[in-house]
Design an enzyme around this catalytic site. Structure first.
Site, short mmCIF file in Angstrom:
data_model
loop_
_atom_site.label_atom_id
_atom_site.label_comp_id
_atom_site.label_asym_id
_atom_site.label_seq_id
_atom_site.Cartn_x
_atom_site.Cartn_y
_atom_site.Cartn_z
N TYR A 1 -13.06 -28.00 -31.44
CA TYR A 1 -13.82 -27.65 -30.24
C TYR A 1 -14.98 -26.73 -30.59
CZ TYR A 1 -14.77 -25.36 -25.71
OH TYR A 1 -15.38 -24.84 -24.60
N GLU B 1 -12.29 -23.81 -16.95
CA GLU B 1 -12.35 -22.35 -17.05
C GLU B 1 -11.44 -21.72 -16.00
OE1 GLU B 1 -13.68 -20.52 -19.28
OE2 GLU B 1 -15.07 -21.87 -20.30
N TRP C 1 -6.59 -20.89 -24.31
CA TRP C 1 -7.36 -22.11 -24.39
C TRP C 1 -6.59 -23.21 -25.11
CZ3 TRP C 1 -10.63 -24.35 -21.67
CH2 TRP C 1 -11.65 -23.67 -21.00
#
Length: 214
Positions: free
Chosen positions: A30, A52, A60
């Site tokens: 990522y 988010e 994450w």
């Protein structure tokens, strides 16, 4: 002169990354290919805003392990489709263990899709978000120097709330701005610093995003 890689980890490939992106392969991919690159289309910005919100209070790693399930269950994050979700759809999502089963965040995603459609009367979600791009971006040399909010994220959060968006606090919005290239908080010395080509290494603007209406 201080070593610009002192707060970075040099991988086996010889590339410098921050600690959060240096270990886990999913997060490293990522970081190397997506984080901080310009996202200017409506559905892309809506997806990042939604993720988010779901990430708030969580890791994450947890979100990205479920990203494809999120995309499947939220109709590819097409705002037009998500805006049509009803209470049965919310119940279906709350019951699906493949995503984060937080009712408030699921309902917020539906509400945000509807707010996104309403913005089309005067522009787009992307236009609004990118209009808060600052004149300069931070140039942090350590994780401690990376801000968690900015005057622009505070102002944008307020404006999004005015339009009916939920889960859009200044910290969440700053994280969105980092993720889609509005600011560049790659540490100085990272192999990704300046990768978006929108910013110079010193934090001054280089280019404007091609399709952000800027």
């Amino acid at each position: 002169m201080a070593d610009s890689t002192a707060n970075l980890i040099i991988g086996e490939d010889g590339l410098a990354r921050p600690a959060w992106a240096a270990g886990d392969p999913l997060l490293r991919e990522y970081y190397d290919t997506e984080w901080g690159m310009p996202v200017t289309d409506e559905s892309g910005v809506f997806e990042r805003l939604s993720l988010e919100a779901f990430q708030s209070g969580l890791s994450w790693r947890l979100i990205f392990a479920r990203r494809e399930a999120f995309r499947e269950l939220f109709a590819g994050f097409d705002p037009q489709a998500v805006a049509m979700f009803n209470e049965d759809d919310v119940e279906r999502l709350v019951a699906d263990a493949r995503i984060i089963r937080n009712r408030s965040k699921i309902e917020a995603t539906v509400a945000n899709a509807r707010a996104t459609l309403e913005l089309r009367a005067t522009g787009s979600l992307s236009d609004l978000v990118w209009s808060y791009r600052p004149a300069r971006t931070p140039a942090p040399r350590s994780a401690a120097e990376v801000p968690s909010s900015s005057p622009e994220s505070v102002a944008l959060a307020k404006e999004l709330k005015r339009h009916g968006f939920r889960f859009v606090g200044p910290t969440t919005i700053f994280a969105l701005m980092e993720a889609i290239g509005i600011v560049d908080t790659h540490l100085v010395g990272s192999h990704r610093r300046g990768a978006s080509e929108l910013w110079n290494p010193d934090g001054t603007q280089r280019l404007k995003p091609a399709a952000a209406g800027a």
